[in-house]
Design a protein around this motif. Sequence first.
Motif, PDB file in Angstrom:
ATOM      1  N   TRP A  11     -14.236  46.623   4.494  1.00 44.13           N
ATOM      2  CA  TRP A  11     -14.972  45.375   4.368  1.00 44.13           C
ATOM      3  C   TRP A  11     -14.487  44.405   5.422  1.00 44.13           C
ATOM      4  O   TRP A  11     -13.442  44.590   6.024  1.00 44.13           O
ATOM      5  N   ARG A  12     -15.329  43.380   5.630  1.00 39.38           N
ATOM      6  CA  ARG A  12     -14.937  42.273   6.488  1.00 39.38           C
ATOM      7  C   ARG A  12     -15.560  41.010   5.917  1.00 39.38           C
ATOM      8  O   ARG A  12     -16.444  41.079   5.067  1.00 39.38           O
ATOM      9  N   ILE A  13     -15.088  39.873   6.370  1.00 43.24           N
ATOM     10  CA  ILE A  13     -15.486  38.587   5.791  1.00 43.24           C
ATOM     11  C   ILE A  13     -15.939  37.647   6.899  1.00 43.24           C
ATOM     12  O   ILE A  13     -15.287  37.541   7.936  1.00 43.24           O
ATOM     13  N   SER A  14     -17.067  36.976   6.645  1.00 41.33           N
ATOM     14  CA  SER A  14     -17.552  35.949   7.559  1.00 41.33           C
ATOM     15  C   SER A  14     -17.599  34.629   6.797  1.00 41.33           C
ATOM     16  O   SER A  14     -18.219  34.546   5.731  1.00 41.33           O
ATOM     17  N   LEU A  15     -16.922  33.610   7.319  1.00 36.74           N
ATOM     18  CA  LEU A  15     -16.872  32.302   6.660  1.00 36.74           C
ATOM     19  C   LEU A  15     -17.885  31.363   7.307  1.00 36.74           C
ATOM     20  O   LEU A  15     -17.892  31.199   8.535  1.00 36.74           O
ATOM     21  N   ILE A  16     -18.722  30.752   6.481  1.00 38.51           N
ATOM     22  CA  ILE A  16     -19.695  29.774   6.959  1.00 38.51           C
ATOM     23  C   ILE A  16     -19.211  28.408   6.501  1.00 38.51           C
ATOM     24  O   ILE A  16     -19.186  28.114   5.300  1.00 38.51           O
ATOM     25  N   LEU A  17     -18.788  27.587   7.461  1.00 38.42           N
ATOM     26  CA  LEU A  17     -18.279  26.248   7.191  1.00 38.42           C
ATOM     27  C   LEU A  17     -19.347  25.214   7.543  1.00 38.42           C
ATOM     28  O   LEU A  17     -20.384  25.542   8.115  1.00 38.42           O
ATOM     29  N   GLU A  18     -19.066  23.955   7.241  1.00 32.67           N
ATOM     30  CA  GLU A  18     -20.009  22.861   7.491  1.00 32.67           C
ATOM     31  C   GLU A  18     -20.550  22.887   8.922  1.00 32.67           C
ATOM     32  O   GLU A  18     -21.745  22.717   9.129  1.00 32.67           O
ATOM     33  N   LYS A  19     -19.672  23.102   9.894  1.00 29.04           N
ATOM     34  CA  LYS A  19     -20.079  22.998  11.298  1.00 29.04           C
ATOM     35  C   LYS A  19     -21.055  24.086  11.729  1.00 29.04           C
ATOM     36  O   LYS A  19     -21.739  23.938  12.738  1.00 29.04           O
ATOM     37  N   SER A  20     -21.144  25.183  10.980  1.00 30.12           N
ATOM     38  CA  SER A  20     -22.052  26.274  11.364  1.00 30.12           C
ATOM     39  C   SER A  20     -23.265  26.396  10.448  1.00 30.12           C
ATOM     40  O   SER A  20     -24.078  27.302  10.620  1.00 30.12           O
ATOM     41  N   LYS A  21     -23.412  25.473   9.504  1.00 30.11           N
ATOM     42  CA  LYS A  21     -24.533  25.553   8.559  1.00 30.11           C
ATOM     43  C   LYS A  21     -25.903  25.448   9.219  1.00 30.11           C
ATOM     44  O   LYS A  21     -26.822  26.162   8.848  1.00 30.11           O
ATOM     45  N   ASN A  22     -26.043  24.529  10.180  1.00 30.27           N
ATOM     46  CA  ASN A  22     -27.356  24.355  10.805  1.00 30.27           C
ATOM     47  C   ASN A  22     -27.834  25.634  11.476  1.00 30.27           C
ATOM     48  O   ASN A  22     -29.007  25.997  11.374  1.00 30.27           O
ATOM     49  N   HIS A  23     -26.925  26.328  12.147  1.00 30.20           N
ATOM     50  CA  HIS A  23     -27.284  27.601  12.790  1.00 30.20           C
ATOM     51  C   HIS A  23     -27.673  28.633  11.728  1.00 30.20           C
ATOM     52  O   HIS A  23     -28.659  29.369  11.903  1.00 30.20           O
ATOM     53  N   PHE A  24     -26.937  28.678  10.641  1.00 33.61           N
ATOM     54  CA  PHE A  24     -27.240  29.618   9.554  1.00 33.61           C
ATOM     55  C   PHE A  24     -28.611  29.295   8.950  1.00 33.61           C
ATOM     56  O   PHE A  24     -29.419  30.205   8.708  1.00 33.61           O
ATOM     57  N   ILE A  25     -28.894  28.032   8.726  1.00 33.65           N
ATOM     58  CA  ILE A  25     -30.202  27.625   8.175  1.00 33.65           C
ATOM     59  C   ILE A  25     -31.323  27.986   9.142  1.00 33.65           C
ATOM     60  O   ILE A  25     -32.406  28.426   8.713  1.00 33.65           O
TER      61      ILE A  25
END
Length: 190
Positions: free
Chosen positions: A51-65
């Motif tokens: 397994w691996r883990i990807s963390l989505i923090l505040e600064k990357s939310k817009n790109h994720f959205i």
Amino acid sequence: MKVDEEAKNFFANRRSVSAKRLKGPGPGLKEIQEIIGSSMRVPDHGKLEPWRISLILEKSKNHFIDIIEKRGKELSVEPEILKKNKQNVINAPLIVTIICSPVEKSKIPKIEQVLSTGALCLNVLNNFLVHGWGANWLTGWMAHDRQFGKEAFDLLDNEFVAGLIYVGNFDEIISDRPRPKLEDKVIWFQ
């Protein structure tokens, strides 16, 4: 035998917090690292760490959205579902994405590697809960769509998203839901 009453009470009463009820502020980087680090203590036959883990923090939310909107429209995801997906991302100050990454050339069966990944999802969820944070393990189309996974998390061909753990602060007392009865789910082998 020593019984850890606090742990016993936690597991007897554990309850996820709805992603729509999460808010900031979220945990700091040091606490995130501590929680993720201890969460990785899961059953892992062959020590494969599949397994691996990807963390989505505040600064990357817009790109994720942006990826959610683009791929959701390509898939004709219902507008209300897309709105809910985006709102969950906006609400949660942290999203921990757990990716199953099975080791292909191993004597350990793939199913055991998948189960190890599921154990990691539950450990991450419970570890944030026990630290006082609200958390919820979600899947849905964002976990199941391969193209979304490739665009958002650079999935390899053998990988899949096992879960998105939404983490944040919360105000409300979390009410319980009906739970299964022991006698309906457990039999005694004879």
